[in-house]
Design an enzyme around this catalytic site. Structure first.
Site, PDB file in Angstrom:
ATOM      1  N   HIS A 129      66.327 -27.527  18.230  1.00  0.00           N
ATOM      2  CA  HIS A 129      65.252 -28.517  18.323  1.00  0.00           C
ATOM      3  C   HIS A 129      65.775 -29.951  18.240  1.00  0.00           C
ATOM      4  CE1 HIS A 129      65.361 -28.373  13.807  1.00  0.00           C
ATOM      5  NE2 HIS A 129      65.095 -29.652  13.967  1.00  0.00           N
ATOM      6  N   ASP A 159      67.127 -21.112  16.861  1.00  0.00           N
ATOM      7  CA  ASP A 159      67.237 -22.561  16.647  1.00  0.00           C
ATOM      8  C   ASP A 159      68.691 -22.991  16.453  1.00  0.00           C
ATOM      9  OD1 ASP A 159      66.177 -25.090  16.595  1.00  0.00           O
ATOM     10  OD2 ASP A 159      65.747 -25.067  14.446  1.00  0.00           O
ATOM     11  N   GLY A 231      65.964 -35.491   9.571  1.00  0.00           N
ATOM     12  CA  GLY A 231      67.304 -35.959   9.919  1.00  0.00           C
ATOM     13  C   GLY A 231      68.394 -35.047   9.404  1.00  0.00           C
ATOM     14  N   SER A 233      68.299 -31.833   9.773  1.00  0.00           N
ATOM     15  CA  SER A 233      68.370 -30.670  10.654  1.00  0.00           C
ATOM     16  C   SER A 233      69.712 -30.596  11.365  1.00  0.00           C
ATOM     17  CB  SER A 233      67.263 -30.728  11.702  1.00  0.00           C
ATOM     18  OG  SER A 233      66.034 -30.391  11.142  1.00  0.00           O
ATOM     19  N   GLY A 292      63.942   0.287  22.305  1.00  0.00           N
ATOM     20  CA  GLY A 292      63.106   0.928  23.321  1.00  0.00           C
ATOM     21  C   GLY A 292      61.937   1.697  22.764  1.00  0.00           C
TER      22      GLY A 292
END
Length: 477
Positions: A129, A159, A231, A233, A292
């Site tokens: 992000h 992310d 900030g 991140s 599956g």
């Protein structure tokens, strides 16, 4: 006094990448005020407080400074720019087309953090992000140098993003085994909160294996009370040895991300970030597999019939022919209660577990069948994504699973990743980024069941899609 309502909202990590400078300015310029407290009776004279001693009984006081001297050169600030076209008519498509000359190009800037993990190749890990949609990304090192960053690849569902900078006198951080983390271990967060410059905060590991946070993709978070603010991140979460244990990504705050930290921060474990990084470095994308099966939650009314002690697990409702599950011997009615030793409580935790496994993983499943415990071993298989292999009318389109963040908001369906120009799918009106919610082929909730719904191809194929803010019917010819 009437109690105040409490709202605990997830601060989406996406808000960390950008923030308003005015909010910081106003916060710094507004003085805090408090009423003076009544003076207590004086019992004895209080001596002036002396400076803290540098040692106690001859032993130097502990300090994180030596460790941080090794760590901070590997933590960088990430500055991204995105060019957007702004119209005074907002998103109204008619007026935007009628008066294109009134639209203006603007540059949207955001700030985050990153970690140098490979000095020889110049690899920098950050959050997806932080650089999502960016046209230009630069990295500022701890020594003040600013270098242009090259995008290598990113994975929205975890992310994690990987960038590359010129490998010139870089310092990389050592990676720890995040599986060895325990609740109570001391950790330190390093990043660039609010753009004030490189900042260090400390705390402990509050929890490991956190999931089920709304609005975020596949999850296996480290929770910490080390301050994580806008900030931060993409910055580093390190242990006391100076090894990277996580990539800071999100926090909780009742007032939103700009209000700052309240001690509920989350980081992506290093082992997960490293696995994603290896795939991004080799191919620029992450490939995921599936066992599956379709599953459903075990309810209060059903768990005794499954021979369980409590209502938990993922009950198998369908096994796809030719899948890894079919090969392993999974059957309808089986209940998956653990995978590779990790507890499975419901269908969502089962889906989350699958999404975090590399494609070549081998899984050991703890299953209840007719009330008896059973262990099964299975691999993962990758679903073909090209439309032609599903139905000729879809030729030219490629598909993918919906982003997990949308699924956690209640969406189900299939994402159209691209459509070849002039192809059969394009001529019918299918477009890139369409979300297919339903089809005349039958019921489905993901890519695997979408493919399975064409076991008996419908005579007329009609898709119900979401495009932008509208829903449409598309007849595939």
């Amino acid at each position: 006094m009437r109690p105040l309502p409490t709202l605990i909202a997830l601060t989406a990590a996406a808000a960390f990448g950008g923030f308003a400078a005015t909010a910081l300015r106003d916060g710094l310029e507004t003085p805090a005020q408090a009423a003076p407290a009544a003076a207590p009776p004086i019992i004895a004279a209080v001596p002036n407080v002396a400076a803290l001693p540098t040692s106690v009984d001859g032993q130097a006081l502990p300090s994180l400074a030596p460790m941080l001297q090794r760590v901070t050169p590997s933590v960088v600030s990430v500055h991204s720019k995105q060019r957007v076209r702004v119209s005074p008519f907002g998103n109204d498509p008619m007026f935007r087309r009628m008066f294109p000359e009134l639209s203006q190009d603007r540059v949207r800037e955001s700030l985050g953090s990153g970690v140098i993990v490979d000095a020889q190749r110049g690899y920098v890990l950050t959050n997806h992000h932080v650089i999502e949609g960016a046209d230009d990304v630069s990295v500022t090192l701890a020594d003040g140098r600013t270098l242009k960053a090259e995008f290598v690849g990113s994975d929205a569902d975890t992310d994690v993003a990987l960038m590359k900078i010129p490998p010139q006198n870089l310092s990389a951080i050592a990676l720890a085994d995040s599986n060895a983390l325990r609740v109570g271990d001391f950790v330190v967060a390093v990043g660039n909160p609010f753009g004030v410059g490189q900042t260090v905060t400390s705390g402990i590991v509050s929890a490991v294996g956190r999931s089920n946070l709304p609005g975020i993709g596949f999850q296996n978070f480290i929770q910490t009370d080390a301050s994580i603010n806008p900030g931060n991140s993409g910055g580093a979460l390190v242990n006391l040895k100076g090894e990277l244990v996580g990539i800071n990504t999100a926090s909780f705050n009742p007032q939103g991300s700009m209000a700052g930290n309240i001690g509920l921060g989350f980081a992506i474990p290093t082992n997960l970030a490293s696995s994603v990084m290896q795939q991004l470095a080799s191919s620029g994308q992450v490939r995921r597999g599936i066992v599956g099966v379709e599953t459903q939650d075990v309810t209060e009314r059903e768990y005794r019939a499954f021979g369980l002690d409590e209502p938990r697990g993922a009950a198998v409702t369908r096994v796809y022919p030719g899948s890894a599950a079919a090969t392993a011997g999974l059957q309808v009615g089986d209940v998956i209660v653990a995978a590779n030793g990790q507890r499975i409580d419901d269908s969502e935790s089962w889906r989350n577990f699958q999404g975090l496994q590399p494609l070549n993983s081998q899984l050991t499943l703890d299953v209840r069948r007719d009330g008896k415990p059973l262990k099964l071993t299975t691999g993962l298989s990758e679903t073909r994504r090209d439309g032609q292999s599903i139905d000729p009318r879809l030729t030219g389109a490629n598909f993918a699973e919906l982003p997990e963040s949308l699924r956690r908001q209640g969406w189900s369906g299939v994402l159209v990743t691209d459509v070849a120009k002039g192809s059969r799918a394009a001529q019918s009106g299918l477009r890139q980024s369409d979300v297919i919610l339903a089809a005349s082929s039958g019921n489905f909730s993901d890519l695997t069941s979408f493919r399975a719904s064409f076991a008996r191809p419908p005579e007329q194929l009609v898709l119900r899609i979401v495009r932008g803010r509208g829903q449409y019917q598309v007849l595939m010819r």
